[in-house]
Design an enzyme around this catalytic site. Structure first.
Site, mmCIF file in Angstrom:
data_model
loop_
_atom_site.group_PDB
_atom_site.id
_atom_site.type_symbol
_atom_site.label_atom_id
_atom_site.label_comp_id
_atom_site.label_asym_id
_atom_site.label_seq_id
_atom_site.Cartn_x
_atom_site.Cartn_y
_atom_site.Cartn_z
ATOM 1 N N HIS A 1 64.513 76.566 -27.170
ATOM 2 C CA HIS A 1 65.787 77.011 -26.578
ATOM 3 C C HIS A 1 66.804 77.538 -27.577
ATOM 4 C CE1 HIS A 1 67.245 73.165 -28.091
ATOM 5 N NE2 HIS A 1 68.467 73.617 -27.911
HETATM 6 C C1 UD1 Z 1 73.714 74.360 -26.266
HETATM 7 C C2 UD1 Z 1 74.116 74.201 -27.729
HETATM 8 C C3 UD1 Z 1 72.888 73.892 -28.571
HETATM 9 C C4 UD1 Z 1 72.128 72.713 -28.009
HETATM 10 C C5 UD1 Z 1 71.821 72.938 -26.540
HETATM 11 C C6 UD1 Z 1 71.186 71.713 -25.951
HETATM 12 C C7 UD1 Z 1 76.031 75.508 -28.528
HETATM 13 C C8 UD1 Z 1 76.444 76.673 -29.338
HETATM 14 N N1 UD1 Z 1 74.720 75.406 -28.268
HETATM 15 O O1 UD1 Z 1 72.878 75.506 -26.183
HETATM 16 O O2 UD1 Z 1 73.287 73.588 -29.893
HETATM 17 O O3 UD1 Z 1 70.942 72.541 -28.731
HETATM 18 O O4 UD1 Z 1 73.034 73.201 -25.833
HETATM 19 O O5 UD1 Z 1 70.406 71.995 -24.844
HETATM 20 O O6 UD1 Z 1 76.851 74.722 -28.127
HETATM 21 N N2 UD1 Z 1 72.526 77.026 -18.439
HETATM 22 C C9 UD1 Z 1 72.293 76.637 -17.147
HETATM 23 N N3 UD1 Z 1 72.599 75.367 -16.776
HETATM 24 C C10 UD1 Z 1 73.125 74.477 -17.630
HETATM 25 C C11 UD1 Z 1 73.371 74.875 -18.948
HETATM 26 C C12 UD1 Z 1 73.058 76.151 -19.344
HETATM 27 O O7 UD1 Z 1 71.802 77.408 -16.333
HETATM 28 O O8 UD1 Z 1 73.376 73.327 -17.238
HETATM 29 C C13 UD1 Z 1 72.168 78.402 -18.876
HETATM 30 C C14 UD1 Z 1 73.320 79.375 -18.746
HETATM 31 O O9 UD1 Z 1 72.821 80.548 -18.212
HETATM 32 C C15 UD1 Z 1 73.735 79.669 -20.173
HETATM 33 C C16 UD1 Z 1 72.529 79.318 -21.016
HETATM 34 O O10 UD1 Z 1 71.799 78.350 -20.251
HETATM 35 O O11 UD1 Z 1 74.093 81.004 -20.343
HETATM 36 C C17 UD1 Z 1 72.928 78.721 -22.343
HETATM 37 O O12 UD1 Z 1 73.791 77.616 -22.188
HETATM 38 P P1 UD1 Z 1 74.849 77.208 -23.335
HETATM 39 O O13 UD1 Z 1 75.495 75.921 -23.001
HETATM 40 O O14 UD1 Z 1 75.750 78.347 -23.644
HETATM 41 O O15 UD1 Z 1 73.963 77.024 -24.619
HETATM 42 P P2 UD1 Z 1 72.608 76.237 -24.808
HETATM 43 O O16 UD1 Z 1 71.533 77.236 -25.092
HETATM 44 O O17 UD1 Z 1 72.390 75.270 -23.714
HETATM 45 N N1 UDP Z 2 65.106 66.416 -23.114
HETATM 46 C C1 UDP Z 2 65.032 65.995 -21.794
HETATM 47 N N2 UDP Z 2 64.373 66.795 -20.892
HETATM 48 C C2 UDP Z 2 63.789 67.968 -21.245
HETATM 49 C C3 UDP Z 2 63.883 68.386 -22.593
HETATM 50 C C4 UDP Z 2 64.555 67.599 -23.498
HETATM 51 O O1 UDP Z 2 65.539 64.921 -21.457
HETATM 52 O O2 UDP Z 2 63.203 68.631 -20.388
HETATM 53 C C5 UDP Z 2 65.856 65.596 -24.086
HETATM 54 C C6 UDP Z 2 65.068 65.188 -25.313
HETATM 55 O O3 UDP Z 2 64.424 63.955 -25.089
HETATM 56 C C7 UDP Z 2 66.145 65.080 -26.380
HETATM 57 C C8 UDP Z 2 67.204 66.065 -25.926
HETATM 58 O O4 UDP Z 2 66.912 66.385 -24.572
HETATM 59 O O5 UDP Z 2 66.730 63.787 -26.410
HETATM 60 C C9 UDP Z 2 67.159 67.303 -26.781
HETATM 61 O O6 UDP Z 2 67.989 68.275 -26.237
HETATM 62 P P1 UDP Z 2 67.871 69.792 -26.591
HETATM 63 O O7 UDP Z 2 66.507 70.084 -27.100
HETATM 64 O O8 UDP Z 2 68.351 70.533 -25.406
HETATM 65 O O9 UDP Z 2 68.983 69.976 -27.730
HETATM 66 P P2 UDP Z 2 69.008 69.753 -29.313
HETATM 67 O O10 UDP Z 2 68.558 68.373 -29.610
HETATM 68 O O11 UDP Z 2 68.156 70.803 -29.933
HETATM 69 O O12 UDP Z 2 70.433 69.998 -29.638
#
Ligand code: UD1
Ligand code: UDP
Length: 351
Positions: free
Chosen positions: A196
């Site tokens: 992601h």
């Molecule tokens: C964010 C964090 C990243 C973290 C990740 C965990 C920043 C800069 N990035 O990235 O460090 O690893 O969260 O998962 O803060 N979306 C949905 N539903 C949701 C959330 C997101 O549909 O509940 C979609 C939206 O279309 C959005 C895209 O995912 O545009 C990205 O979401 P965003 O919160 O901007 O960044 P993440 O990639 O989730």
């Molecule tokens: N995780 C989850 N369901 C999923 C994928 C990840 O509960 O389908 C949990 C995972 O166990 C970990 C956390 O989400 O604790 C990691 O989140 P993510 O990879 O989104 O973010 P990052 O750690 O890279 O910031």
């Protein structure tokens, strides 16, 4: 306590439990960065966390837009509430906005998971980590290595090495893993994939390369690759018209217990997630990191993780290298008492 995304909810859960245990008054401010049920509410339900007192409902947007909306909302709440300290975790835009709004109001910031560095400022998370560490009063570094990263930047006061709260979370919730119901019958052997990171999935060449490499793994090991797909990644796969090879099984994002069950049973995990690299190391599952660097080098040093990059052949060769290494490495990330140390320090500091 300010949070907004899936990993922050999971990694702050042990801190919430410790605050509750000690009868310390606190509230949760959710920025609303993550909002889909399976990226947000499912974790409050499964981890039995109190509802946020505030949810800013900020949602998605460009970095500037998202962070700016959060800053406005957080500032308003902190001005009304005037807490003694604001706790933030990790490296997301929610972490950044929470810390910046607080420090400008002269509310001390406590940063959980301080001092991680990938040394790659093209990652939004690296920018967030560096800024947040430099405005925090209390810095809870998970390892000696993260403490040294802070020291190198001149941050020595208010730094405590606590272990990572993800160890606490796994220990606290692992009795619940077995009861978790998965949306598929698990094959005897499988590989797990998560992907992601913005620098990977928002780049069509990199995303296609990663998917191709994972396809080679499925073919060569003759296994299914189970892939709970982050919403950002699902959007990009469609937008770029990337065909998913046979052998990949796409799922919606899973709840925490379901995900840990899947991780625990997998032969090897391929991921660009920070939290998943840590959890694999703790659970003894070999990890191949689909990135060019990691801010979790401890997992590499103990032999649990290898940084493979995005080239398909290299993903394959590194996966084959790791696939039979199911782990007997030491856990370098903590003893499961990080939250206790964090809350004790907060209490001592606040008097
Ligand atoms: C964010 C964090 C990243 C973290 C990740 C965990 C920043 C800069 N990035 O990235 O460090 O690893 O969260 O998962 O803060 N979306 C949905 N539903 C949701 C959330 C997101 O549909 O509940 C979609 C939206 O279309 C959005 C895209 O995912 O545009 C990205 O979401 P965003 O919160 O901007 O960044 P993440 O990639 O989730
Ligand atoms: N995780 C989850 N369901 C999923 C994928 C990840 O509960 O389908 C949990 C995972 O166990 C970990 C956390 O989400 O604790 C990691 O989140 P993510 O990879 O989104 O973010 P990052 O750690 O890279 O910031």
């Amino acid at each position: 306590m300010i949070l907004g995304t899936r990993p922050e909810i999971i990694k702050l859960a042990p801190v919430v439990k410790e605050l509750e245990k000690r009868g310390i008054d606190f509230f949760i401010l959710h920025t609303g960065q993550h909002f889909s049920y399976n990226m947000d509410r499912v974790f409050f339900e499964q981890l039995e966390l109190p509802q946020p007192k505030y949810n800013l409902g900020v949602g998605s947007g460009s970095h500037g837009e998202q962070t700016a909306k959060m800053l406005l909302g957080v500032e308003r709440v902190l001005t009304d509430e005037r807490p003694d300290v604001v706790i933030v975790q990790g490296d997301t835009n929610s972490t950044l906005a929470g810390a910046l709004a607080a420090v400008k109001l002269q509310v001390p910031v406590a940063h959980v998971e301080a001092g991680l560095r990938s040394f790659d400022m093209s990652m939004p998370e690296e920018v967030n980590r560096v800024v947040v560490d430099h405005v925090s009063t209390l810095l809870f570094a998970p390892t000696q290595l993260s403490r040294r990263n802070l020291e190198r930047e001149g941050i020595v006061e208010g730094v405590y090495v606590t272990g990572n709260t993800i160890v606490d979370a796994i220990m606290m919730y692992s009795p619940r893993i077995e009861e978790a119901k998965l949306p598929l019958d698990l094959p005897m052997e499988y590989v797990l994939l998560t992907l992601h990171r913005q620098e990977n999935v928002d780049n069509p060449v990199r995303l296609a390369s990663a998917i191709k490499g994972v396809g080679l793994v499925a073919e060569e090991l003759k296994v299914h690759v189970i892939f709970p797909v982050h919403p950002r990644t699902r959007l990009r796969l469609v937008e770029y018209g990337i065909r998913v090879p046979d052998g990949l099984v796409l799922l919606e994002p899973l709840g925490y217990f379901q995900f840990l069950k899947l991780l625990k049973g997998s032969r090897v995990v391929l991921t660009d997630s920070g939290g998943v690299q840590e959890e694999a190391c703790i659970l003894g599952v070999p990890c191949v990191t689909l990135r060019y660097n990691t801010e979790r080098p401890e997992t590499v040093y103990v032999g649990a993780n290898v940084v493979a990059g995005l080239d398909p052949q290299r993903i394959l060769s590194k996966t084959l290298e790791m696939a039979d290494k199911r782990g007997s490495w030491p856990n370098p990330l903590g003893d499961g008492r990080a939250a206790e140390k964090i809350v004790r320090t907060l209490k001592d500091d606040l008097g």
